[in-house]
Design an enzyme around this catalytic site. Structure first.
Site, PDB file in Angstrom:
ATOM      1  N   HIS A   7      32.460  93.860  12.226  1.00 29.70           N
ATOM      2  CA  HIS A   7      31.424  94.417  11.339  1.00 29.70           C
ATOM      3  C   HIS A   7      30.649  93.320  10.615  1.00 29.70           C
ATOM      4  CE1 HIS A   7      32.874  98.436  12.124  1.00 29.70           C
ATOM      5  NE2 HIS A   7      34.105  97.994  11.931  1.00 29.70           N
ATOM      6  N   ASN A  65      46.759  76.137 -27.552  1.00 29.34           N
ATOM      7  CA  ASN A  65      46.618  76.737 -26.224  1.00 29.34           C
ATOM      8  C   ASN A  65      45.907  78.063 -26.423  1.00 29.34           C
ATOM      9  OD1 ASN A  65      46.935  77.733 -23.636  1.00 29.34           O
ATOM     10  ND2 ASN A  65      49.086  78.311 -23.929  1.00 29.34           N
ATOM     11  N   GLY A  66      44.854  78.328 -25.667  1.00 33.43           N
ATOM     12  CA  GLY A  66      44.141  79.597 -25.807  1.00 33.43           C
ATOM     13  C   GLY A  66      42.684  79.355 -26.147  1.00 33.43           C
ATOM     14  N   ARG A  97      51.118  73.029 -16.353  1.00 35.12           N
ATOM     15  CA  ARG A  97      50.336  74.034 -17.074  1.00 35.12           C
ATOM     16  C   ARG A  97      48.886  73.602 -17.291  1.00 35.12           C
ATOM     17  NH1 ARG A  97      53.475  77.936 -19.545  1.00 35.12           N
ATOM     18  NH2 ARG A  97      51.699  78.487 -20.829  1.00 35.12           N
ATOM     19  N   GLU A 105      46.808  85.577   1.602  1.00 31.40           N
ATOM     20  CA  GLU A 105      47.648  84.588   0.919  1.00 31.40           C
ATOM     21  C   GLU A 105      47.541  83.219   1.614  1.00 31.40           C
ATOM     22  OE1 GLU A 105      48.952  84.347  -1.804  1.00 31.40           O
ATOM     23  OE2 GLU A 105      50.520  82.858  -1.663  1.00 31.40           O
ATOM     24  N   TRP A 112      44.250  72.032 -20.247  1.00 33.31           N
ATOM     25  CA  TRP A 112      43.379  72.599 -19.210  1.00 33.31           C
ATOM     26  C   TRP A 112      42.120  73.016 -19.969  1.00 33.31           C
ATOM     27  CZ3 TRP A 112      40.955  77.260 -18.066  1.00 33.31           C
ATOM     28  CH2 TRP A 112      40.500  77.407 -16.748  1.00 33.31           C
ATOM     29  N   LYS A 163      48.963  76.363 -13.755  1.00 30.99           N
ATOM     30  CA  LYS A 163      49.947  77.310 -13.245  1.00 30.99           C
ATOM     31  C   LYS A 163      49.821  78.675 -13.907  1.00 30.99           C
ATOM     32  CE  LYS A 163      53.871  78.272 -11.032  1.00 30.99           C
ATOM     33  NZ  LYS A 163      53.670  78.501  -9.593  1.00 30.99           N
ATOM     34  N   GLU A 177      43.340  76.523  -2.499  1.00 26.36           N
ATOM     35  CA  GLU A 177      43.767  75.876  -3.741  1.00 26.36           C
ATOM     36  C   GLU A 177      44.401  74.508  -3.506  1.00 26.36           C
ATOM     37  OE1 GLU A 177      47.842  78.527  -4.535  1.00 26.36           O
ATOM     38  OE2 GLU A 177      46.636  77.867  -6.216  1.00 26.36           O
ATOM     39  N   LYS A 192      46.163  79.835  -0.278  1.00 26.96           N
ATOM     40  CA  LYS A 192      46.938  78.587  -0.328  1.00 26.96           C
ATOM     41  C   LYS A 192      46.089  77.411   0.151  1.00 26.96           C
ATOM     42  CE  LYS A 192      50.523  79.613  -2.285  1.00 26.96           C
ATOM     43  NZ  LYS A 192      49.813  80.582  -2.963  1.00 26.96           N
ATOM     44  N   CYS A 243      47.392  74.829 -20.579  1.00 27.53           N
ATOM     45  CA  CYS A 243      47.801  73.962 -21.693  1.00 27.53           C
ATOM     46  C   CYS A 243      49.304  74.075 -21.930  1.00 27.53           C
ATOM     47  CB  CYS A 243      47.076  74.267 -22.986  1.00 27.53           C
ATOM     48  SG  CYS A 243      45.303  74.070 -22.893  1.00 27.53           S
TER      49      CYS A 243
HETATM   50  O1  M6R Z   1      51.668  84.086 -13.232  1.00 27.06           O
HETATM   51  P1  M6R Z   1      50.905  85.056 -12.387  1.00 27.06           P
HETATM   52  O2  M6R Z   1      51.658  85.558 -11.239  1.00 27.06           O
HETATM   53  O3  M6R Z   1      50.322  86.181 -13.217  1.00 27.06           O
HETATM   54  O4  M6R Z   1      49.680  84.219 -11.841  1.00 27.06           O
HETATM   55  C1  M6R Z   1      48.700  84.807 -11.054  1.00 27.06           C
HETATM   56  C2  M6R Z   1      47.831  83.774 -10.356  1.00 27.06           C
HETATM   57  O5  M6R Z   1      47.206  82.947 -11.292  1.00 27.06           O
HETATM   58  C3  M6R Z   1      48.643  82.910  -9.394  1.00 27.06           C
HETATM   59  O6  M6R Z   1      49.313  83.682  -8.445  1.00 27.06           O
HETATM   60  C4  M6R Z   1      47.728  81.906  -8.671  1.00 27.06           C
HETATM   61  O7  M6R Z   1      46.864  82.585  -7.826  1.00 27.06           O
HETATM   62  C5  M6R Z   1      48.582  80.887  -7.903  1.00 27.06           C
HETATM   63  N1  M6R Z   1      48.146  79.559  -8.211  1.00 27.06           N
HETATM   64  C6  M6R Z   1      48.505  81.044  -6.433  1.00 27.06           C
HETATM   65  O8  M6R Z   1      49.237  80.084  -5.743  1.00 27.06           O
END
Ligand code: M6R
Length: 616
Positions: A508, A101-102, A27, A485, A75, A611, A492, A489, A2
């Site tokens: 395994h 927000n929250g 956000r 990682e 969100w 984000k 997402e 990527k 949000c």
């Molecule tokens: O702001 P932060 O680094 O605490 O966020 C952590 C994760 O939410 C963030 O890295 C998320 O996994 C990303 N979208 C990955 O690309």
């Protein structure tokens, strides 16, 4: 999670607010709404879907606006992303509008109580209780919106930033925060409120950071901050060190594309000014005495998502350089397993945003257990660094794309610096040994630049795989978190099944997944530093290839030993083993981004994500 904007001033409020929302859309982007005062009447508009839908609705019905407005990009937590559930929410008299927000955890009992008093609810959101409570309190508190906000906040449980305006006062926006971000932008004859400075950076770079459980009254010429009991509260003022152009696309179609290209500069900026003339390293705000650093017996790294992957890589470097046992844990699990922490434990919290609720709660838990907490963070003044004993900021600049790219690389650099700093403070390495690593780090921007110059075939490969259903990733040593990682990527951005394994684990169980033509990306360690690992992973590549996998191998340029087993070979510059993730991650970012674009996905705003995750 949000985005929130508030404005009081002489400019057309609607334009300022909608422009702010555009900059905060990363956000949350499942619905958006605004409220303005038009000739003393509360006027709201809200729409499900992206901000463009709200803009279209606003364009259909031109409206006048007095000089105040609030806006929200959502969100969803409580209630589906519909027009009705979008914010702002208003009380039954349409005198108060609220954005939030929250999560208000006690909303169910509050809603029941309000309904018993005859209150009519129109949405399924937790936020609407705040609107009705504010409407009631306004009457009780002699039409004083700030007093009403304080009274309401004292009743709420959970995490919230609330922003409200009231039809009876065209020069006032009131906001409150608990466990959720809120920052004030101070202008000349105008003031702003937002979840993030990006919303008002085009108007002012002078910001005021609000503390926990504070209420702010924003007028054209004043900003007054109190606690929930009405006592004046201390705040921190600061100047934002980047400007609006840093948060623009700069000619790229997507922020993510720009942010990938910005990585050499981001890495260089994160290194800048960290090493003194005498060769010693400095952190930004280290509220830990050297003796305390020498006493550390164990390090625990906590983080989420991509930041967690940076933590996994940090473990290799810290244990190797400092010989301090280092654990890495997903922040959302940490405090629920009764971890063993004491004064001799250093907890490193890695968070790009500094607002991830899971990480924040883990930080608070660690401090309650008397551990010392060091934050690695990209957002100046955000909650996690404020609540930590020390902080090392990454200087990646604003990252707008939801997928972390440049912030990941700078987190790696920051982690290396922390490792070297500890080695320095504990006299574990000679100055020249530390300097040698710093020099290698200083060379990384050029190496990343080199990788960026050679990724055209990676793009082509990614496009050719747009119809694949699954991609697997393998790595060993620091290459394993890089593989994790790469898979994250792809999940997402491309909404594909992608999984990473430690290459040694394959036999395994996961090797059963390999079938004809399945793309498997393998991150090969350097031949120099870790020759044994290199040879073992070459065997792993052969094992999967023998079972039909299409092998996509990321290996050092000139590593001819892998060529016979690679269906696709992606070369990266030879760098020291521990630093290899800085270069090896880049092709994986490009791969995921390009594959997602080939599928027609919005890489800046992938579905279901936000984000900054400010709920648990
Ligand atoms: O702001 P932060 O680094 O605490 O966020 C952590 C994760 O939410 C963030 O890295 C998320 O996994 C990303 N979208 C990955 O690309």
């Amino acid at each position: 999670m949000c985005g929130i904007v508030g404005y009081v001033g002489p400019q057309p409020a609607l334009e300022v607010v909608v422009d702010g929302l555009k900059r905060l859309e990363y956000r949350g982007y499942d619905s958006a709404g605004v409220a303005v005062l038009a000739d003393g009447r509360m006027d709201t508009e809200k729409r499900a879907g992206k901000l463009a839908n709200l803009k279209a609705a606003l364009a259909e019905t031109p409206r006048s606006a007095d000089g105040i407005g609030i806006g929200h990009t959502r969100w969803a937590t409580h209630g589906a992303p519909t027009d009705v559930n979008a914010h702002p929410h208003v009380d039954n008299d349409n005198r108060v509008a609220v954005i939030h927000n929250g999560i208000i955890e006690n909303f169910a009992s509050l809603r029941l109580e309000l309904e018993e008093r005859g209150c009519k609810f129109t949405s399924e959101t937790d936020t609407e209780v705040a609107a009705h409570l504010l409407g009631e309190e306004l009457k009780r508190q002699g039409e004083d919106l700030a007093a009403a906000m304080r009274a309401v906040c004292r009743r709420l449980e959970g995490a919230f930033t609330l922003v409200a305006m009231y039809a009876g006062d065209p020069d006032l926006v009131v906001a409150a925060r608990r466990n959720s971000p809120l920052v004030v932008g101070r202008g000349d004859g105008e003031n702003f409120l937002a979840s993030d400075v990006a919303a008002f950076i085009a108007h002012t770079r002078d910001a005021v950071e609000l503390g926990q459980d504070q209420v702010v009254e924003l007028r054209r010429d004043s900003v007054a901050v109190t606690d929930y009991d009405g006592n004046p509260a201390p705040v921190r003022e600061y100047h934002v060190d980047w400007d609006a152009s840093a948060a623009e696309k700069g000619g790229y179609d997507y922020f993510m594309l720009k942010e990938i290209v910005e990585q050499p500069q981001a890495v260089a900026d994160t290194l800048l000014g960290r090493v003194g003339v005498d060769g010693t390293l400095t952190l930004d705000e280290m509220r830990l005495a050297p003796s305390e650093l020498r006493d550390i017996e164990k390090i625990v790294i906590i983080a989420c998502g991509t930041s967690y992957h940076a933590g996994l890589i940090a473990k290799y470097a810290i244990e190797h350089w400092c010989r301090i046992p280092c654990e890495v844990e997903v922040a959302s699990e940490f405090r629920y397993r009764d971890p063993i922490l004491n004064r001799q434990t250093m907890v490193i919290a890695i968070s790009q945003s500094g607002e991830s609720m899971d990480t924040l709660m883990a930080v608070r838990y660690a401090r309650e257990q008397r551990a010392r907490v060091l934050a690695i963070c990209n957002v100046n003044g955000s909650t996690i660094p404020r609540e930590s004993d020390g902080v090392l900021y990454t200087h990646a600049g604003p990252e707008v794309g939801v997928a972390a790219t440049k912030t990941f690389l700078t987190q790696l650099v920051a982690c290396y610096l922390v490792g070297l700093y500890l080695a320095q403070m504990r006299n574990l390495k000679f100055g020249d040994e530390i300097n040698a690593v710093i020099e290698q780090l200083a060379n990384m921007p050029q190496q990343v630049e080199k990788v960026l110059g050679t990724v055209a075939p990676v793009r082509e490969l990614a496009r050719s795989l747009a119809d694949s259903e699954t991609v697997l990733f393998l790595g060993r040593h620091v290459g394993y978190p890089v593989a994790l990682e790469g898979a994250l990527k792809l999940k997402e951005l491309a909404y594909m099944h992608a999984e990473a394994f430690a290459a040694g684990e394959l036999k395994h169980g996961p090797i059963a997944l390999i079938e004809d033509g399945l793309p498997v990306v393998v991150v090969v360690p350097s031949r120099e530093g870790r020759g044994v690992l290199h040879d073992k992973i070459v065997s792993n590549i052969q094992e999967i290839r023998a079972r039909g996998a299409r092998t996509i191998v990321i290996a050092e340029e000139g590593d001819e030993t892998v060529r016979p087993f690679a269906d696709e070979l992606i070369g990266i510059p030879a760098v020291p083993t521990l630093l290899q993730p800085v270069v090896a991650t880049v092709p994986l970012q490009v791969f995921a981004c390009e594959l997602a674009l080939a599928k027609g996905n919005d890489v800046d705003q992938p579905r279901n994500l936000a984000k900054s995750v400010t709920v648990e």
